[in-house]
Write a protein that holds these residues in place. Structure first.
Motif, PDB file in Angstrom:
ATOM      1  N   THR A 164       0.784  -1.235   0.043  1.00  0.00           N
ATOM      2  CA  THR A 164       0.247   0.012   0.002  1.00  0.00           C
ATOM      3  C   THR A 164       0.870   1.127  -0.116  1.00  0.00           C
ATOM      4  N   TRP A 165       0.301   2.332  -0.329  1.00  0.00           N
ATOM      5  CA  TRP A 165       1.217   3.686  -0.579  1.00  0.00           C
ATOM      6  C   TRP A 165       1.906   4.110   0.715  1.00  0.00           C
ATOM      7  N   ASP A 166       1.064   4.067   1.752  1.00  0.00           N
ATOM      8  CA  ASP A 166       1.620   4.696   2.801  1.00  0.00           C
ATOM      9  C   ASP A 166       1.050   4.118   4.243  1.00  0.00           C
ATOM     10  N   LYS A 170       1.699   6.217   7.626  1.00  0.00           N
ATOM     11  CA  LYS A 170       0.426   6.593   8.312  1.00  0.00           C
ATOM     12  C   LYS A 170       0.679   6.337   9.643  1.00  0.00           C
ATOM     13  N   ARG A 191       5.445  13.753  -1.905  1.00  0.00           N
ATOM     14  CA  ARG A 191       4.859  14.045  -3.352  1.00  0.00           C
ATOM     15  C   ARG A 191       5.391  15.577  -3.340  1.00  0.00           C
ATOM     16  N   SER A 201      -1.199  14.473   4.083  1.00  0.00           N
ATOM     17  CA  SER A 201      -0.551  13.588   2.743  1.00  0.00           C
ATOM     18  C   SER A 201       0.752  14.219   2.322  1.00  0.00           C
ATOM     19  N   TYR A 204       4.690   9.219   0.382  1.00  0.00           N
ATOM     20  CA  TYR A 204       4.347   7.875   0.208  1.00  0.00           C
ATOM     21  C   TYR A 204       5.589   6.792   0.716  1.00  0.00           C
ATOM     22  N   ASP A 205       5.418   5.504   1.326  1.00  0.00           N
ATOM     23  CA  ASP A 205       6.517   4.950   1.676  1.00  0.00           C
ATOM     24  C   ASP A 205       7.447   4.429   0.622  1.00  0.00           C
ATOM     25  N   ARG A 208       7.593  -0.634  -0.372  1.00  0.00           N
ATOM     26  CA  ARG A 208       5.816  -1.263  -0.636  1.00  0.00           C
ATOM     27  C   ARG A 208       6.078  -2.533  -1.313  1.00  0.00           C
TER      28      ARG A 208
END
Length: 672
Positions: A164-166, A170, A191, A201, A204-205, A208
């Motif tokens: 997953t993205w984050d 998160k 980003r 936001s 992102y990690d 992944r």
């Protein structure tokens, strides 16, 4: 949070300097102390000394000195608090903390924050591997397929990052970690449209949908991650690299790190040998097979820093290659670095299509160990064989490879080893040994032909040997006088002059050293060294500012009936005093036990004749002091305005002269 003083004292008392330093370098017993090559600067002859009775270390090469806490701070580049936490963890001491003020919190070392978040990430990835459905189905299945047991997975702290993205960032943000520290640790990619402080936001990690290989510092702290992708069916994953590593950070410099060094260092030290492989799974598979003295360069070209890291624990290294001849030829060009550092290098080549990981799983641990013994060849012989195969019967290629082999041989610092390899290469290549030595001399002559300013301009940390240094020339014997370079030595003006110290300076140092090292010891019941020597030098002050400061400390404290102990100076808040005290307490040379055991020659130590040492120190100090006064008298006599003034000055001079002669007679000195 700050560690409270009681806990700090417990850590200091529990930490053993030999154990702490031994985690980073291989120590050898030398009399009552231990020695090693210094981990803080490049050297081939050990000048690093560890004193277990005083719990201090001292390097006579670069001057590094301190206790267990200072060593951890310097070797890891961390702050005082983090060094204490490292030692507390090592000795299983529960840390009691106190609240920091707002200003103290702001001054927290950023490096320490990086270590904290990287450790948190490691725990997160481990949890995802073992507890999440995705981690068990993909990551755990992969590790089990490779035969990695639960103990091995725990030993290397393997993990899994969710696809997953984050997922990680998160949770980390919810725990209070900032996006800035996540980015600096290489865990978060911002980003383009995100701004610092945007907690909703931020990005992102980095990792992944991959299995995670934590990369540890030699002390055991996680400093980075390697990650391998497993799924390849998704369209967007087809263009992703198979392996993805952390970027360079303040705590991770890939050229200085070897994967598995933390898990392997004890085995390397015990077996006095290190195996060097290329990948993460090679290391883990060999550990699984019971071969624990193995590390990996993690796919990077071998660097001087990595070689020196191995050299801390052993001078013997065997490099394990798969059967890719083209790759081996490319790698051989860089292995002269290992020779320059004085390591003994061997090579093992596996059959085509096999690497250490696949081969050990194919044949088993015992057959693998037997193969290593059988197939191992020294680097020079291996390189000669490979290049001879490539040259065939072509005389031009054979002539070129002679130069390449000789270039490697002259990089070896030890003259005896060089001679052995010249002989062996002569036999293998069926060429005259003298011709090889002559070629070596030509290389040396080219090196010496460099202009002095070019040699001076080289950085201090340039690799020794080759075109970068002259260290490897020590011991080289030229068989023909014509081969000796004309400028074998640097011009005199290149050698900096040592600062001149007066006789009085030396005597002041000897006197203060006696106070620092032995001040609390008793010469007679109720009479300490401090009490005796201070009573004998009333009216004398020291010229050197540091020695004057130390003498004043002793005088002020003794006036309150307190004698300062040695540990006061070893742990002094002023770095200069701390360094001087440690230097005085550390013997550069150890007396051989054979003097007494074999030859029955008994050499008294300073503590055995402390009364005589104290008496002589006082006499020498007074003698040096009055001789300085005599010099002043002579200067004043030259400038005297009348005969009466000159006679008075000369009378004072003769008074000091009689004192000097009396002291010399008592000391047994020869005087004119």
């Amino acid at each position: 949070m700050r560690i409270n003083p009681e806990t700090v004292d417990r850590i200091k008392h529990a930490a053993d300097i030999v154990e702490v330093v031994g985690d980073f370098v291989s120590l050898k017993k030398k009399g009552a102390n231990y020695s090693a090559c210094c981990p803080f600067h490049n050297e081939k002859t050990p000048s690093f000394n560890v004193n277990p009775s005083r719990q201090i270390y001292k390097c006579f090469g670069c001057g590094a000195a301190g206790d267990s806490i200072k060593f951890v701070m310097d070797i890891d580049g961390i702050g005082y608090g983090e060094a204490l936490r490292y030692l507390a963890n090592k000795y299983n001491i529960e840390i009691q903390e106190e609240e920091l003020t707002d200003d103290e919190t702001l001054r927290q070392n950023e490096r320490e924050s990086l270590y904290i978040i990287l450790n948190y990430a490691k725990n997160f990835y481990q949890k995802q591997l073992n507890d999440s459905e995705e981690g068990q189905a993909i990551g755990l299945s992969y590790f089990r397929e490779r035969g990695f047991s639960g103990d091995i997975r725990k030993k290397f702290e393997l993990g899994y990052s969710l696809d997953t993205w984050d997922a990680f960032s998160k949770e980390a943000l919810e725990k209070g970690y900032s996006a800035e520290i996540l980015e600096k640790a290489g865990l978060l990619i911002r980003r383009e449209e995100s701004r610092p402080g945007d907690r909703n936001s931020p990005g992102y990690d980095r990792f992944r949908g991959r299995v995670i290989f934590p990369i540890h510092h030699v002390s055991g702290k996680v400093i980075a991650f390697g990650a391998r992708i497993l799924k390849s069916n998704a369209g967007q994953k087809a263009n992703q690299p198979k392996y993805l590593n952390s970027p360079e950070t303040d705590v991770y410099h890939k050229s200085e790190v070897l994967y598995g060094i933390y898990q392997a260092k004890n085995a390397i030290r015990q077996l006095e040998h290190c195996y060097l492989v290329e990948g993460y799974t090679d290391v883990i598979s060999l550990h699984q097979a019971g071969i624990e003295n193995v590390v990996a360069s993690s796919g990077t070209s071998l660097t001087v820093e990595q070689i020196r890291l191995i050299g801390r624990f052993t001078p013997n290294v065997t490099i394990l290659y798969d059967g890719d001849i083209a790759g081996i030829k490319a790698a051989l060009r860089g292995l002269d670095l290992v020779l320059e550092e004085g390591l003994n290098v061997n090579i093992v080549l596996f059959p085509d299509g096999d690497d250490p990981d696949s081969f050990v799983r194919k044949v088993g641990a015992e057959a693998f160990k037997a193969y290593l013994k059988k197939a191992s060849k020294d680097f020079i012989s291996f390189k000669t064989e490979i290049l001879l195969q490539d040259a065939g019967n072509d005389p031009f290629k054979k002539a070129a490879l002679i130069g390449e082999i000789v270039q490697s041989i002259v990089k070896i610092p030890d003259v005896i080893k060089r001679q052995v390899f010249f002989q062996r290469t002569s036999e293998m290549m069926k060429v005259d040994e003298q011709m090889l030595i002559t070629e070596g001399n030509k290389l040396l002559r080219k090196l010496h032909a460099q202009k002095p300013q070019e040699r001076k301009s080289r950085p201090d940390n340039a690799a020794p040997g080759g075109p970068n240094d002259l260290d490897f020339l020590s011991g080289m014997e030229f068989r023909d006088d014509s081969e000796i370079p004309a400028d074998l030595f640097f011009p005199e003006e290149d050698v900096p002059e040592a600062p001149q110290r007066t006789k009085l300076h030396y005597q002041e140092e000897a006197f203060v050293k006696l106070l620092v090292v032995h001040g609390t010891k008793e010469l007679e019941p109720t009479i300490t060294v401090c009490q005796y020597v201070l009573s004998q030098i009333e009216g004398i002050d020291f010229k050197d500012p540091v020695f004057h400061h130390l003498l004043t400390l002793f005088r002020e404290n003794y006036s309150r009936n307190h004698v300062l102990p040695t540990d006061y100076f070893v742990q002094h808040h002023e770095a200069e005093i701390r360094s001087i005290a440690i230097e005085w307490l550390t013997a550069k040379h150890a007396l051989s036990e054979l003097w007494a055991e074999k030859f029955e020659i008994y050499v008294p130590f300073e503590t055995d004749v402390l009364d005589k040492t104290a008496f002589n120190n006082i006499l020498r100090l007074k003698k040096a002091f009055v001789e300085e006064r005599m010099k002043v008298c002579l200067q004043h006599a030259v400038q005297a305005s009348s005969e009466e003034e000159q006679l008075a000055i000369m009378a004072e001079f003769m008074h000091f002269k009689h004192i000097s002669m009396a002291a010399a007679k008592e000391l047994g000195s020869v005087i004119g």
